[in-house]
Design a protein around this motif. Structure first.
Motif, PDB file in Angstrom:
ATOM      1  N   ASN A 188     -83.457 -59.429  34.139  1.00 30.73           N
ATOM      2  CA  ASN A 188     -82.808 -58.237  34.683  1.00 30.73           C
ATOM      3  C   ASN A 188     -82.481 -58.403  36.173  1.00 30.73           C
ATOM      4  N   ALA A 189     -82.751 -59.573  36.726  1.00 31.96           N
ATOM      5  CA  ALA A 189     -82.531 -59.792  38.153  1.00 31.96           C
ATOM      6  C   ALA A 189     -81.049 -59.770  38.527  1.00 31.96           C
ATOM      7  N   ASN A 190     -80.168 -59.974  37.552  1.00 28.47           N
ATOM      8  CA  ASN A 190     -78.744 -59.987  37.869  1.00 28.47           C
ATOM      9  C   ASN A 190     -78.152 -58.586  37.930  1.00 28.47           C
ATOM     10  N   GLY A 191     -78.977 -57.538  37.832  1.00 25.08           N
ATOM     11  CA  GLY A 191     -78.526 -56.174  38.024  1.00 25.08           C
ATOM     12  C   GLY A 191     -77.983 -55.486  36.786  1.00 25.08           C
ATOM     13  N   GLN A 192     -78.044 -56.112  35.638  1.00 27.32           N
ATOM     14  CA  GLN A 192     -77.575 -55.461  34.421  1.00 27.32           C
ATOM     15  C   GLN A 192     -78.562 -54.397  33.969  1.00 27.32           C
ATOM     16  N   LEU A 249     -90.478 -62.766  32.338  1.00 26.10           N
ATOM     17  CA  LEU A 249     -89.188 -63.080  31.722  1.00 26.10           C
ATOM     18  C   LEU A 249     -88.255 -61.873  31.759  1.00 26.10           C
ATOM     19  N   ALA A 250     -88.783 -60.693  31.512  1.00 26.16           N
ATOM     20  CA  ALA A 250     -87.963 -59.475  31.548  1.00 26.16           C
ATOM     21  C   ALA A 250     -87.440 -59.208  32.954  1.00 26.16           C
ATOM     22  N   PRO A 285     -80.921 -52.528  31.376  1.00 25.39           N
ATOM     23  CA  PRO A 285     -81.688 -53.017  30.221  1.00 25.39           C
ATOM     24  C   PRO A 285     -81.113 -52.468  28.914  1.00 25.39           C
ATOM     25  N   LEU A 286     -81.302 -53.215  27.841  1.00 23.76           N
ATOM     26  CA  LEU A 286     -80.809 -52.777  26.537  1.00 23.76           C
ATOM     27  C   LEU A 286     -81.624 -51.625  25.970  1.00 23.76           C
TER      28      LEU A 286
END
Length: 85
Positions: free
Chosen positions: A20-24, A15-16, A26-27
């Motif tokens: 994160n696959a859209n290139g953002q 899930l992580a 991580p928090l």
């Protein structure tokens, strides 16, 4: 029970990665204990009488609290263990 823990870890890892696959960015990021000065481990040692079949929430832990408890303007972190070792 170990298979449930493993499958849960696998699910959240996938899930992580998907989130994160859209290139953002991580928090959160993992920091070493030397940098944070936090070293905490909640070890759960199963026995014949202490196991998940008797205590359903054995692996959940007690929790964590973050607040400025002493009024110094810095966040204080309190961790709770399941049991004393």
């Amino acid at each position: 029970m170990k298979i449930k823990i493993w499958l849960s870890a696998l699910f959240f890892s996938v899930l992580a990665v998907v989130n994160n696959a859209n290139g953002q960015q991580p928090l959160f990021s993992l920091l070493p204990a030397k940098e944070t000065n936090i070293s905490f481990v909640n070890r759960v040692i199963e026995t014949d009488s202490l196991h998940v079949m008797n205590y359903e929430y054995l692996y959940n832990g007690s929790g964590v609290g973050v607040a400025d408890f002493n009024g110094d303007g810095l966040p204080d972190i309190f961790f709770g263990k399941c049991r004393r070792l």
